[in-house]
Design an enzyme around this catalytic site. Structure first.
Site, mmCIF file in Angstrom:
data_model
loop_
_atom_site.group_PDB
_atom_site.id
_atom_site.type_symbol
_atom_site.label_atom_id
_atom_site.label_comp_id
_atom_site.label_asym_id
_atom_site.label_seq_id
_atom_site.Cartn_x
_atom_site.Cartn_y
_atom_site.Cartn_z
ATOM 1 N N ARG A 1 1.433 -1.460 0.061
ATOM 2 C CA ARG A 1 0.001 -0.484 -0.105
ATOM 3 C C ARG A 1 0.742 1.303 0.114
ATOM 4 O O ARG A 1 0.821 2.302 -0.521
ATOM 5 C CB ARG A 1 -1.137 0.129 0.849
ATOM 6 C CG ARG A 1 -2.114 -0.502 1.237
ATOM 7 C CD ARG A 1 -3.121 -0.848 2.666
ATOM 8 N NE ARG A 1 -4.453 -2.036 1.957
ATOM 9 C CZ ARG A 1 -5.138 -1.813 2.795
ATOM 10 N NH1 ARG A 1 -5.229 -2.044 4.271
ATOM 11 N NH2 ARG A 1 -6.404 -2.796 2.900
ATOM 12 N N LYS B 1 -17.499 -15.548 6.146
ATOM 13 C CA LYS B 1 -18.886 -15.447 6.003
ATOM 14 C C LYS B 1 -19.214 -15.204 4.827
ATOM 15 O O LYS B 1 -18.734 -13.888 4.177
ATOM 16 C CB LYS B 1 -19.046 -14.022 6.945
ATOM 17 C CG LYS B 1 -18.617 -14.801 8.613
ATOM 18 C CD LYS B 1 -18.918 -13.658 9.398
ATOM 19 C CE LYS B 1 -17.997 -13.598 10.950
ATOM 20 N NZ LYS B 1 -18.691 -12.548 11.629
ATOM 21 N N GLY C 1 -7.423 -6.809 -0.033
ATOM 22 C CA GLY C 1 -7.356 -7.393 1.540
ATOM 23 C C GLY C 1 -6.553 -8.261 1.360
ATOM 24 O O GLY C 1 -4.751 -8.509 0.961
ATOM 25 N N GLY D 1 -12.366 -4.281 0.691
ATOM 26 C CA GLY D 1 -13.899 -3.955 0.919
ATOM 27 C C GLY D 1 -14.494 -3.086 0.241
ATOM 28 O O GLY D 1 -15.510 -3.342 -0.373
#
Length: 400
Positions: free
Chosen positions: A38, A207, A357, A381
């Site tokens: 990053r 999830k 991510g 995200g």
């Protein structure tokens, strides 16, 4: 959106909201950045401003401090790495406290000459950055805005957050979008407009609930949607299969049944999995059929048969979007599924996007050259919310 070319920044102070949220290893005598991806991604915008003789003030968050200073989340080591990569000194304006834009920052920023750069301390040390109270966010945005005359939004990994530095400061200063955000948007628009076919999406992670929006958004558009990671076990349970002690969202089973009925053979689940007696790197483990997970055992990776199927689809796609590991890749015994998918995507000739991510971390951890992919996103995200069609506060603030 206005770009840097639309701003007359020479000799002026420019606040750049970057995403320097890097992982740090604190096991040694000094914190060590374990993945500077990053930081490197932030360089083009910062360099472009320095070349225009701006006085560049970089700001970012790091980790999840609770609105107060925590030494382990200081951006001091990031300032050092940013200086090394830029090849110029970076004045660090932090003192470890919560006064991010206070006296120390004003002193450092006031001392910048044209073509020089400073880095503020972790924005999340100040409670106003992430506060749910609009007045608190506005007050902190006022403090940040007072440090500069222009604003450049380049933190793609944070544009889905309505935080003070992302969504409030652009309301107070002439602003533009940074080069990193522009590059990310170009790639995401390619995925949502007229992608070359076959178009395959590989989703992993823990999830179903975290990925439900993007699954629903992408299912009508893709030729194949492959599901691995911890989320696959809720889908397997929806088929009536036992999942042992595997991660399971029981409240999502009916939703998964509906998705399976809607998708037909476009939604692909693993046919075998690697199961373990416990969640540990040295746990006893074996490969079993996806419909035969023993009681008490938990799935920690997709199996070799599933890996071959997933890799075949991913490697043969003309457009491929991958977000989320296939298993607990941090443990070598459960990394084969993620490696197989990553290597297939890397070796393919299609338009390949790694959705930030954990997926981006896996690419680097597994030692796969980043240049093998068309694009590695800096914001998992944010990428998912964009693909869902959501309004991202950080982009909306720049689009005026």
């Amino acid at each position: 959106m206005r770009t840097i070319d639309d701003l007359q920044v020479t000799g002026h102070r420019v606040l750049v909201r970057s995403d320097l949220n890097v992982p740090l290893d604190h096991s040694g005598s000094a914190p060590r950045i374990t993945d500077d991806g990053r930081v490197r991604a932030s360089l083009p915008t910062i360099r472009a401003l320095l070349e225009r003789n701006a006085k560049v003030v970089v700001c970012s968050h790091l980790g999840r401090p609770k609105g107060a200073p925590e030494a382990k989340y200081s951006l001091a080591p990031v300032a050092e790495r940013l200086s090394e990569l830029l090849g110029v000194p970076v004045a660090f304006a932090g003192d470890g406290g919560a006064d991010i834009a206070g006296d120390r920052a004003r002193q450092v920023v006031g001392g910048l000459a044209e073509g020089q750069v400073a880095l503020l301390e972790n924005l999340r040390f100040h409670p106003g950055e992430t506060s749910k109270d609009a007045a608190d966010r506005a007050a902190f945005a006022d403090e940040l805005s007072a440090l500069a005359e222009f604003y450049v939004g380049d933190a793609f990994g944070a544009v889905h957050r309505a935080h003070a530095s992302v969504a409030e400061v652009p309301k107070r200063l002439p602003h533009a979008v940074g080069q990193l955000v522009l590059a990310e948007l170009e790639v995401l628009r390619a995925l949502t407009s007229e992608p070359a076919r076959p178009y395959a999406v590989v989703l992993g992670g823990s999830k179903v609930s975290d990925k439900l929006g993007v699954i629903r958004a992408l299912l009508p558009r893709v030729d194949s949607l492959l599901v691995g990671g911890g989320m696959c076990f809720t889908f397997l349970a929806a088929l009536g299969h036992p999942v042992g002690a595997s991660l399971l969202e029981s409240e999502m089973i009916d939703t998964c049944k509906s998705l399976l009925a809607e998708a037909g053979d476009r939604l692909v689940l693993p046919t075998d999995v690697v199961v373990a007696e416990k969640f540990a790197a040295d746990a006893a483990h074996r490969v079993v059929a996806a419909d035969a997970i023993p009681d008490g055992w938990l799935g920690l990776d997709i199996g070799p048969e599933a890996t071959a199927v997933f890799a075949g689809v991913a490697g043969g796609a003309a457009t491929i979007f991958w977000n989320g590991p296939m298993g607990v890749f941090e443990f070598p015994a459960f990394a084969a599924g993620t490696r197989g998918v990553a290597e297939a995507v890397a070796a393919g000739s299609g338009f390949s996007v790694v959705g930030g991510g954990d997926s981006a971390a896996a690419v680097r951890t597994l030692g796969i050259p980043e240049t093998s992919f068309t694009h590695i996103s800096t914001g998992g995200g944010a990428s998912l919310e964009y693909l869902e069609g959501k309004t991202l506060p950080g982009l909306a603030a720049l689009d005026v």
